[in-house]
Design a protein around this motif. Structure first.
Motif, PDB file in Angstrom:
ATOM      1  N   VAL A   1       0.936  -0.890  -0.051  1.00  0.00           N
ATOM      2  CA  VAL A   1      -0.081  -0.023   0.242  1.00  0.00           C
ATOM      3  C   VAL A   1       0.824   1.085   0.239  1.00  0.00           C
ATOM      4  O   VAL A   1       0.825   2.659  -0.559  1.00  0.00           O
ATOM      5  CB  VAL A   1      -1.027   0.102   1.314  1.00  0.00           C
ATOM      6  CG1 VAL A   1      -1.884   1.565   1.564  1.00  0.00           C
ATOM      7  CG2 VAL A   1      -2.222  -1.062   1.383  1.00  0.00           C
ATOM      8  N   VAL A   2       2.054   1.123   0.691  1.00  0.00           N
ATOM      9  CA  VAL A   2       3.006   2.189   0.640  1.00  0.00           C
ATOM     10  C   VAL A   2       2.934   2.252  -0.559  1.00  0.00           C
ATOM     11  O   VAL A   2       3.315   3.887  -0.755  1.00  0.00           O
ATOM     12  CB  VAL A   2       3.541   2.458   1.942  1.00  0.00           C
ATOM     13  CG1 VAL A   2       5.727   3.209   1.696  1.00  0.00           C
ATOM     14  CG2 VAL A   2       3.594   2.688   3.236  1.00  0.00           C
ATOM     15  N   ASP A   3       3.931   1.501  -1.176  1.00  0.00           N
ATOM     16  CA  ASP A   3       4.570   1.657  -2.932  1.00  0.00           C
ATOM     17  C   ASP A   3       3.236   2.192  -3.226  1.00  0.00           C
ATOM     18  O   ASP A   3       3.779   3.283  -4.312  1.00  0.00           O
ATOM     19  CB  ASP A   3       4.183   0.277  -3.379  1.00  0.00           C
ATOM     20  CG  ASP A   3       5.857  -0.256  -2.739  1.00  0.00           C
ATOM     21  OD1 ASP A   3       6.908   0.759  -1.475  1.00  0.00           O
ATOM     22  OD2 ASP A   3       6.751  -0.806  -3.107  1.00  0.00           O
ATOM     23  N   LEU A   4       1.872   2.083  -3.247  1.00  0.00           N
ATOM     24  CA  LEU A   4       1.059   2.096  -3.660  1.00  0.00           C
ATOM     25  C   LEU A   4       1.437   3.904  -4.040  1.00  0.00           C
ATOM     26  O   LEU A   4       0.383   4.534  -4.753  1.00  0.00           O
ATOM     27  CB  LEU A   4       0.029   1.605  -4.113  1.00  0.00           C
ATOM     28  CG  LEU A   4      -0.827   1.906  -4.600  1.00  0.00           C
ATOM     29  CD1 LEU A   4      -1.377   1.907  -6.027  1.00  0.00           C
ATOM     30  CD2 LEU A   4      -2.876   1.513  -4.134  1.00  0.00           C
ATOM     31  N   LEU A   5       0.531   4.228  -2.581  1.00  0.00           N
ATOM     32  CA  LEU A   5       0.708   5.398  -2.173  1.00  0.00           C
ATOM     33  C   LEU A   5       1.974   6.614  -2.532  1.00  0.00           C
ATOM     34  O   LEU A   5       1.531   7.538  -3.002  1.00  0.00           O
ATOM     35  CB  LEU A   5       0.332   5.713  -0.598  1.00  0.00           C
ATOM     36  CG  LEU A   5      -0.680   5.177  -0.186  1.00  0.00           C
ATOM     37  CD1 LEU A   5      -0.610   4.866   1.107  1.00  0.00           C
ATOM     38  CD2 LEU A   5      -1.983   5.748  -0.837  1.00  0.00           C
ATOM     39  N   ALA A   6       2.872   5.922  -2.970  1.00  0.00           N
ATOM     40  CA  ALA A   6       4.110   6.913  -3.364  1.00  0.00           C
ATOM     41  C   ALA A   6       3.950   7.017  -4.773  1.00  0.00           C
ATOM     42  O   ALA A   6       4.576   7.968  -5.524  1.00  0.00           O
ATOM     43  CB  ALA A   6       5.808   5.935  -3.001  1.00  0.00           C
ATOM     44  N   ALA A   7       3.014   6.407  -5.210  1.00  0.00           N
ATOM     45  CA  ALA A   7       2.730   6.239  -7.415  1.00  0.00           C
ATOM     46  C   ALA A   7       1.387   7.241  -7.118  1.00  0.00           C
ATOM     47  O   ALA A   7       0.365   7.278  -8.186  1.00  0.00           O
ATOM     48  CB  ALA A   7       2.537   4.827  -7.498  1.00  0.00           C
TER      49      ALA A   7
ATOM     50  N   LEU B   1      -8.538   9.135 -10.020  1.00  0.00           N
ATOM     51  CA  LEU B   1      -9.580   7.282 -10.543  1.00  0.00           C
ATOM     52  C   LEU B   1      -8.465   6.380 -11.110  1.00  0.00           C
ATOM     53  O   LEU B   1      -7.771   5.620 -10.821  1.00  0.00           O
ATOM     54  CB  LEU B   1     -10.712   7.375 -10.090  1.00  0.00           C
ATOM     55  CG  LEU B   1     -11.355   6.378  -9.918  1.00  0.00           C
ATOM     56  CD1 LEU B   1     -10.715   5.786  -7.993  1.00  0.00           C
ATOM     57  CD2 LEU B   1     -12.415   5.807 -10.023  1.00  0.00           C
ATOM     58  N   THR B   2      -8.760   6.885 -12.493  1.00  0.00           N
ATOM     59  CA  THR B   2      -8.458   6.092 -13.545  1.00  0.00           C
ATOM     60  C   THR B   2      -6.564   6.300 -12.993  1.00  0.00           C
ATOM     61  O   THR B   2      -6.289   5.411 -13.789  1.00  0.00           O
ATOM     62  CB  THR B   2      -8.539   6.449 -14.829  1.00  0.00           C
ATOM     63  OG1 THR B   2      -9.955   6.993 -14.708  1.00  0.00           O
ATOM     64  CG2 THR B   2      -8.545   5.873 -15.840  1.00  0.00           C
ATOM     65  N   LEU B   3      -6.003   7.578 -13.222  1.00  0.00           N
ATOM     66  CA  LEU B   3      -5.164   7.053 -12.895  1.00  0.00           C
ATOM     67  C   LEU B   3      -4.402   6.858 -12.191  1.00  0.00           C
ATOM     68  O   LEU B   3      -3.619   6.217 -12.323  1.00  0.00           O
ATOM     69  CB  LEU B   3      -3.620   9.305 -12.971  1.00  0.00           C
ATOM     70  CG  LEU B   3      -3.050   9.458 -13.337  1.00  0.00           C
ATOM     71  CD1 LEU B   3      -2.673   9.363 -14.608  1.00  0.00           C
ATOM     72  CD2 LEU B   3      -3.413  10.530 -12.616  1.00  0.00           C
ATOM     73  N   ILE B   4      -5.508   6.666 -10.582  1.00  0.00           N
ATOM     74  CA  ILE B   4      -4.642   5.584  -9.736  1.00  0.00           C
ATOM     75  C   ILE B   4      -4.468   4.078  -9.941  1.00  0.00           C
ATOM     76  O   ILE B   4      -4.299   3.429  -9.772  1.00  0.00           O
ATOM     77  CB  ILE B   4      -5.499   6.455  -9.041  1.00  0.00           C
ATOM     78  CG1 ILE B   4      -5.566   7.520  -8.214  1.00  0.00           C
ATOM     79  CG2 ILE B   4      -5.335   4.857  -7.820  1.00  0.00           C
ATOM     80  CD1 ILE B   4      -5.933   7.590  -7.189  1.00  0.00           C
ATOM     81  N   ILE B   5      -5.275   4.064 -10.538  1.00  0.00           N
ATOM     82  CA  ILE B   5      -5.670   2.175 -11.252  1.00  0.00           C
ATOM     83  C   ILE B   5      -4.964   2.254 -11.849  1.00  0.00           C
ATOM     84  O   ILE B   5      -4.430   0.907 -11.267  1.00  0.00           O
ATOM     85  CB  ILE B   5      -7.251   2.335 -11.656  1.00  0.00           C
ATOM     86  CG1 ILE B   5      -8.341   2.666 -10.549  1.00  0.00           C
ATOM     87  CG2 ILE B   5      -7.352   0.490 -12.488  1.00  0.00           C
ATOM     88  CD1 ILE B   5      -9.823   2.564 -11.260  1.00  0.00           C
ATOM     89  N   LEU B   6      -4.690   3.019 -12.551  1.00  0.00           N
ATOM     90  CA  LEU B   6      -3.362   2.538 -14.116  1.00  0.00           C
ATOM     91  C   LEU B   6      -1.783   2.466 -13.119  1.00  0.00           C
ATOM     92  O   LEU B   6      -1.097   1.288 -13.503  1.00  0.00           O
ATOM     93  CB  LEU B   6      -3.336   4.066 -15.038  1.00  0.00           C
ATOM     94  CG  LEU B   6      -2.833   3.949 -16.487  1.00  0.00           C
ATOM     95  CD1 LEU B   6      -3.294   2.300 -17.325  1.00  0.00           C
ATOM     96  CD2 LEU B   6      -2.648   5.233 -16.590  1.00  0.00           C
TER      97      LEU B   6
ATOM     98  N   MET C   1       9.091   1.034 -10.563  1.00  0.00           N
ATOM     99  CA  MET C   1       8.356   2.024 -10.398  1.00  0.00           C
ATOM    100  C   MET C   1       8.187   3.159  -9.189  1.00  0.00           C
ATOM    101  O   MET C   1       6.704   3.730 -10.428  1.00  0.00           O
ATOM    102  CB  MET C   1       7.808   0.394  -9.023  1.00  0.00           C
ATOM    103  CG  MET C   1       6.510  -0.423  -9.713  1.00  0.00           C
ATOM    104  SD  MET C   1       6.748  -2.093  -8.470  1.00  0.00           S
ATOM    105  CE  MET C   1       6.240  -1.073  -7.431  1.00  0.00           C
ATOM    106  N   LEU C   2       8.600   3.619  -8.816  1.00  0.00           N
ATOM    107  CA  LEU C   2       8.645   5.007  -8.156  1.00  0.00           C
ATOM    108  C   LEU C   2       8.742   5.456  -9.406  1.00  0.00           C
ATOM    109  O   LEU C   2       8.193   7.142  -9.489  1.00  0.00           O
ATOM    110  CB  LEU C   2       9.618   5.492  -7.307  1.00  0.00           C
ATOM    111  CG  LEU C   2       8.891   4.583  -5.502  1.00  0.00           C
ATOM    112  CD1 LEU C   2      10.428   4.894  -4.995  1.00  0.00           C
ATOM    113  CD2 LEU C   2       7.561   5.450  -5.277  1.00  0.00           C
ATOM    114  N   ALA C   3       9.739   5.257 -10.377  1.00  0.00           N
ATOM    115  CA  ALA C   3      10.198   6.295 -11.048  1.00  0.00           C
ATOM    116  C   ALA C   3       9.134   6.383 -12.632  1.00  0.00           C
ATOM    117  O   ALA C   3       8.156   7.651 -12.562  1.00  0.00           O
ATOM    118  CB  ALA C   3      11.083   6.130 -12.324  1.00  0.00           C
ATOM    119  N   VAL C   4       8.952   5.997 -12.290  1.00  0.00           N
ATOM    120  CA  VAL C   4       6.650   5.686 -13.538  1.00  0.00           C
ATOM    121  C   VAL C   4       5.956   5.938 -13.106  1.00  0.00           C
ATOM    122  O   VAL C   4       5.944   7.057 -13.487  1.00  0.00           O
ATOM    123  CB  VAL C   4       6.983   4.231 -13.590  1.00  0.00           C
ATOM    124  CG1 VAL C   4       5.140   3.657 -14.619  1.00  0.00           C
ATOM    125  CG2 VAL C   4       7.997   3.476 -14.998  1.00  0.00           C
ATOM    126  N   ALA C   5       6.241   5.662 -11.355  1.00  0.00           N
ATOM    127  CA  ALA C   5       4.850   6.091 -10.852  1.00  0.00           C
ATOM    128  C   ALA C   5       4.976   7.756 -10.651  1.00  0.00           C
ATOM    129  O   ALA C   5       3.825   8.539 -11.198  1.00  0.00           O
ATOM    130  CB  ALA C   5       4.857   5.862 -10.016  1.00  0.00           C
TER     131      ALA C   5
END
Lengths: 319, 352, 377
Positions: free
Chosen positions: A120-126, B327-332, B268-272
């Motif tokens: 979840v933390v990883d996701l929130l970072a995104a 929301l779409t962005l978060i789901i992506l 992942m962090l970078a893509v996000a």
């Protein structure tokens, strides 16, 4: 160390060729990064210098931003102040919490809970910053009005909490949004770093009779320190350069004010986003010049962090 | 596999006692009830205020009790554990609130029409319309940017960790990468606009957006992957060298797989980070309300740009679309993250 | 071995991703609504005959103040001409002019006529000997919205507005405001004035009104960037409107559509004749009908007459321009530019603006614009 020297097979030459090739490839990539950055730096300087040259006020101390007037008057005093204060306050709020989160996820939490929460933390970072901005503007700003009023009433005798007008959009609000935004970023990286601590060290500390907290202090924190500093710098850099979220929750003005709850405040990045669309040629140059200053600050922060990490390494090496 | 603390004092040589296992929850409950009473009779109110005060009171009370019964070392241990849990809640509350808020607001327009239609011929005040064109644009732009920056960034960090070894050039590159991390994203967009548009005379396109995103993504990839490569124990490399394995093979088949989970997190962090970037695409892809699947020609839309521009409109219909876009962005991002997780699940040679 | 395993999974993931994309490729540009509302159905029937279609993609950019108009025009035009796509990027007038000069957009929307420096650069884009011209296209009132619980029908003169927006009047029950609103009970709460933090034609035209009708009280000059001290900045008219709506005691200026859509009450504004006038279409047209063309060589830059003798003239008006090459447009794009601008300057095109908080340009000006569009080459 010459690993290739040991191998006496016929493939040795081919291996060496690949070795050299791979090395050149990685060096070439590094050079390419340098070229890109130098190109950006040259471009920034080429745009910024003429603008600063035409500025009739002191670029560093002036509290106005009128680059497209004749004569041009602009200075980054308030922008610089707002950028540093919001980022600093955000780190003050986010860093301890983020380390706590990372420690819980790696040391305290039961595995069945820690894994999904780490995810979840990883996701929130995104979560994109534009979402934080939207949420800050629509949900947080109205909520900040009573909190700001309360702080101002009971702690108004401390200058930073004194405020004559209350409207949720303040430097304080921006710091809170930034803190919430960088928290998972720092926590995600810190967690990864803490996970890499050798188990032997941790088990040794526990075997010697340490409590878990003592084990963390003896084994986890020292080992993860350079990673922790990198995570903090990553978060700080993101807080410094954040554009959209800050632009949405600040009532932009160009006055330096120590009263954190008073409406107003501005940051370099938010100012660029706010005024870029309507800026004339000199205005663009002025904005790029302010971006250059942001650049220099980040540089200074990174150098500071590097110096600390390097000193630690020397220290540990010496003992 | 959580490490279980061994009983530090198995023979109970210390004169101090121990709190029973149920002590912490009991103290928490007592604090919660007492504080509820305090909140009932004093003008203090608010759910958030209550939770924050409760956390502080619990930390102090537990520390005091534990100090009296168990002594300083144990008390500090309990304090640290409780502080970590508090930190977790403090962090998760606002973040979950943001997610929840976005989901509730976003569900209003998050339907099949939204995902399969563009905004062509939909005026701001009209209901309907969708973000299909924006989703396609973002996927293509970020995909191309990753194609550039992940291999390049990984190679740079391999250079820094495996070959650089503290040389002056490596330190220079490392510093420059740090500097690039702090590049305000809008300046990356401005740079590409000037270089791609004004010098090379290319028009707005998804590809120009990809270039701007690459500039932002590259240093993030380098920074995080470098850190992870550094954490690979030197003993692994030395073992490989001792077996006569060439350096390039050691890097590719020993170092990279070991650090793979960390590298993936970094990527992942970078893509996000770039998926949600608004400022650089704002200046380079231009935005359109029609579908354009060709990233090399003509204006393209991007999802964060869609959110940003729809949120800036005064119509509720547009703001609803903005939330659904968010929301779409978060789901992506969720999908990308999950995919990355599945990829690295068992390839990481780690216990946890 | 780990690598091969990773590779296989990566392949699976890539296939899955491509599959998702392929599945999603049934996306559609077709947003035809089966039952459209009354206003838009009359719109399409009115415009159907007026449009001579051309095909291709128009890339336009500039003023945010005319973004709503462009959105409505783009929709109507694309509905009538399925082969055409109109993209308007509302990045701001400055961005629009810069992109027009760089040749990256077909024409630009701007809140101001080109300055001398800009004109030289813009002329160069159109080719040797050719010139870029300003064509007025979108007009509307700048409304003064306020948030005073229990108070409606507020009247404010230019001089009082100047004092409020420069922080000289700080309370709603100030004598100057009371004097202009004898029938109202004004609360004793602080004034929170909101202005645009980004440069804007809305600011420019509002400040221009204050500078002309309240010469002694407005000493900050005329600027597209908010020039006075005090108040709170917000980016974009929607943020100003949002600030006013959420703050008791708030006051701000924005295009009329923002007030209508957010249900913010608007003040009657004092004009040159000393009358207090509502921000309505007819009142704005009454003011604009005395505007004069000051541009030369086919340029139609306007100058407002703040001494307008019409007592119903609403003086805080806004006119935005399209900046386009009079000669030297890209030949491939010319038919589309001409066709689209012909539509926007037609009675039908101007007619649909009313629902978006704009007004039709006065007939005398519109005739000159149509003539100019017809000669574009």
């Amino acid at each position: 160390m010459q690993p290739g020297a040991i191998s006496g097979s016929k493939d040795a030459n081919k291996g060496r060729w690949l070795d050299v090739g791979f090395r050149r490839l990685s060096v070439g990539s590094a050079v390419l990064v340098l070229i890109i950055l130098v190109a950006i730096a040259l471009f920034l300087l080429q745009q910024a210098l003429p603008a600063i040259h035409k500025d009739t006020a002191n670029f560093l101390t002036e509290q106005q931003w009128r680059p497209d007037d004749t004569p041009a008057v602009f200075g980054i005093a308030a922008l610089l102040y707002g950028t540093l204060v919001t980022a600093f306050l955000a780190m003050l709020m986010a860093l301890p919490v983020a380390v706590g989160v990372a420690l819980w996820l790696t040391q305290y939490g039961p595995r069945a809970l820690a894994r999904p929460l780490g995810y979840v933390v990883d996701l929130l970072a995104a979560v994109p910053s534009v979402v934080f901005g939207l949420w800050g503007l629509i949900y947080l700003v109205p909520k900040m009005i009573p909190l700001s009023a309360w702080l101002s009433t009971y702690f108004g005798w401390i200058p930073i909490f004194k405020s004559d007008a209350i409207f949720g959009k303040s430097i304080f609000t921006a710091s809170v949004v930034l803190a919430i935004m960088v928290l998972p970023v720092i926590a995600a990286v810190t967690r990864e770093v803490f996970l890499q601590v050798p188990r032997e060290n941790q088990e040794a500390a526990l075997a010697l009779g340490s409590t878990r907290w003592e084990m963390i202090r003896l084994a986890v924190l020292p080992y993860g320190r350079s990673g922790l500093i990198s995570a903090a710098v990553l978060g700080f850099g993101r807080a410094l350069g954040e554009t959209i979220a800050v632009a949405l929750v600040l009532s932009a003005n160009y006055t330096v004010s120590a009263h954190l709850l008073t409406p107003g405040g501005n940051t370099i990045a938010a100012n660029i986003a706010n005024t870029f669309g309507e800026a004339g040629s000199l205005g663009r140059g002025a904005l790029i010049a302010s971006g250059l200053v942001l650049f220099v600050i980040t540089l200074a922060v990174n150098f500071g962090a590097r110096a600390i990490v390097a000193r630690r390494r020397e220290f540990t090496a010496a003992t | 596999m959580t490490l279980t603390a061994l009983d530090p004092d198995p023979l109970h040589l210390a004169s101090k006692g121990r709190l029973p296992r149920w002590a912490s929850p009991a103290i928490a409950l007592a604090c919660a009830v007492l504080l509820l009473l305090v909140f009932a009779i004093t003008p203090a109110d608010g759910r958030a205020d209550y939770l924050v005060t409760l956390a502080v009171v619990f930390l102090v009370v537990q520390f005091a009790i534990s100090y009296a019964v168990e002594g300083g070392r144990k008390a500090r241990d309990r304090l640290a554990a409780a502080a970590a849990v508090t930190g977790l809640f403090l962090a998760l509350l606002p973040l979950v609130a943001i997610l929840g808020f976005t989901i509730v607001k976003g569900m209003k327009r998050f339907d099949v029409t939204f995902l399969t239609h563009s905004m062509r011929n939909v005026a701001d005040s009209d209901p309907g319309g969708g973000a299909y064109h924006a989703i396609i644009g973002t996927l293509e732009q970020v995909g191309i940017a990753s194609l550039f920056s992940v291999p390049l960034g990984l190679l740079v960090s391999i250079y820094l960790v495996e070959y650089g070894g503290g040389r002056r050039f490596a330190r220079l590159v490392s510093t420059f990468v740090d500097v690039m991390t702090g590049l305000p994203s809008i300046i990356a967009g401005l740079f590409v606009l000037s270089f791609w548009g004004l010098v090379l005379h290319q028009g707005f396109s998804g590809f120009a957006g990809s270039l701007a995103l690459t500039v932002i993504m590259l240093p993030v990839v380098v920074r995080t992957t470098e850190e992870m490569l550094r954490l690979v124990p030197p003993a692994l490399r030395e073992a490989a060298f001792a077996l006569g394995v060439r350096k390039w093979r050691t890097v590719l088949s020993v170092v990279l797989p070991t650090a793979l989970a960390g590298i993936t997190t970094g990527v992942m962090l970078a893509v996000a980070r770039v998926v949600g970037e608004t400022a650089p695409v704002l200046l380079t892809v231009f935005g359109t309300s029609s579908i354009n699947t060709n990233p090399f020609s003509g204006p393209q839309e991007s999802l964060p740009l869609f959110v940003f521009s729809e949120a800036g409109l005064p119509n509720n219909t547009a703001v609803d679309r903005a939330w659904s876009g968010a929301l779409t962005l978060i789901i992506l991002v969720l999908l990308l993250t999950t995919a990355a997780r599945l990829l690295t699940r068992r390839s990481a040679p780690r216990g946890r | 071995m780990t690598i091969t395993r990773f590779g296989r999974r990566a392949a699976v993931a890539v296939v899955a991703l491509v599959g998702t994309l392929g599945l999603a490729a049934c996306g559609s540009d077709n947003n035809a609504t089966p039952s459209s509302s009354a206003s838009s159905s009359t719109t399409s029937s009115a415009t159907a005959g007026g449009i001579t279609c051309a095909s291709g993609t128009l890339t336009l950019s500039g003023s945010t103040a005319q973004a709503n108009a462009m959105s409505a025009w783009g929709k109507a035009y694309q509905t009538a001409c399925p082969g055409a796509t109109v993209n308007y990027g509302g990045g701001g007038s400055g961005a629009g002019v810069t992109q027009f000069t760089a040749g990256s957009v077909d024409f630009a929307g701007s809140d101001f006529a080109l300055t001398a420096d800009q004109k030289t650069a813009a002329d160069a884009r159109c080719g040797t000997g050719n010139t870029a011209v300003d064509l007025p296209m979108v007009a509307g009132p700048v409304a003064i919205g306020y948030n005073l619980p229990g108070v409606t029908g507020l009247q404010l003169s230019a001089s009082t507005l100047a004092k409020i927006f420069s922080g000289k009047i700080t309370k709603w029950d100030d004598a100057a405001i009371k004097a202009e609103n004898t029938g109202l009970t004004l609360p004793s709460i602080g004034i929170q004035s909101f202005h645009r933090s980004d440069g804007s034609g809305t600011t420019y035209n509002f400040v221009n009104y204050l500078a002309n009708d309240a010469k002694t009280d407005w000493t900050y000059g005329v600027n597209k960037n908010w020039p006075a001290p005090g108040g709170q900045g917000a980016k974009g008219s929607s943020a100003v409107a949002q600030g006013v709506k959420s703050t008791a005691g708030g006051i701000g200026y924005f295009e009329l559509s923002y007030a209508t859509q957010s249900s913010i009450p608007t003040a009657k504004v004092g004009n040159g004749q000393g009358a207090f006038v509502d921000a309505t279409g007819p009142n704005t047209v009454a003011f604009l009908s005395k505007a004069t063309v000051v541009g030369t060589n086919g340029d139609l830059a306007l100058s407002f007459d703040y001494g307008n003798t019409d007592a119903t003239a609403y003086p805080a008006a806004l006119v935005t321009y399209e900046i386009v090459c009079a000669k030297g447009n890209k030949s491939a794009q010319l038919p589309l530019i001409k066709s689209f601008l012909t539509y926007t300057s037609s009675a039908a095109g101007q007619g649909i603006l009313a629902t978006n908080g704009y007004v039709s340009l006065p007939a005398s000006i519109l005739a000159q614009v149509s003539a100019a569009v017809a000669t574009l080459s």
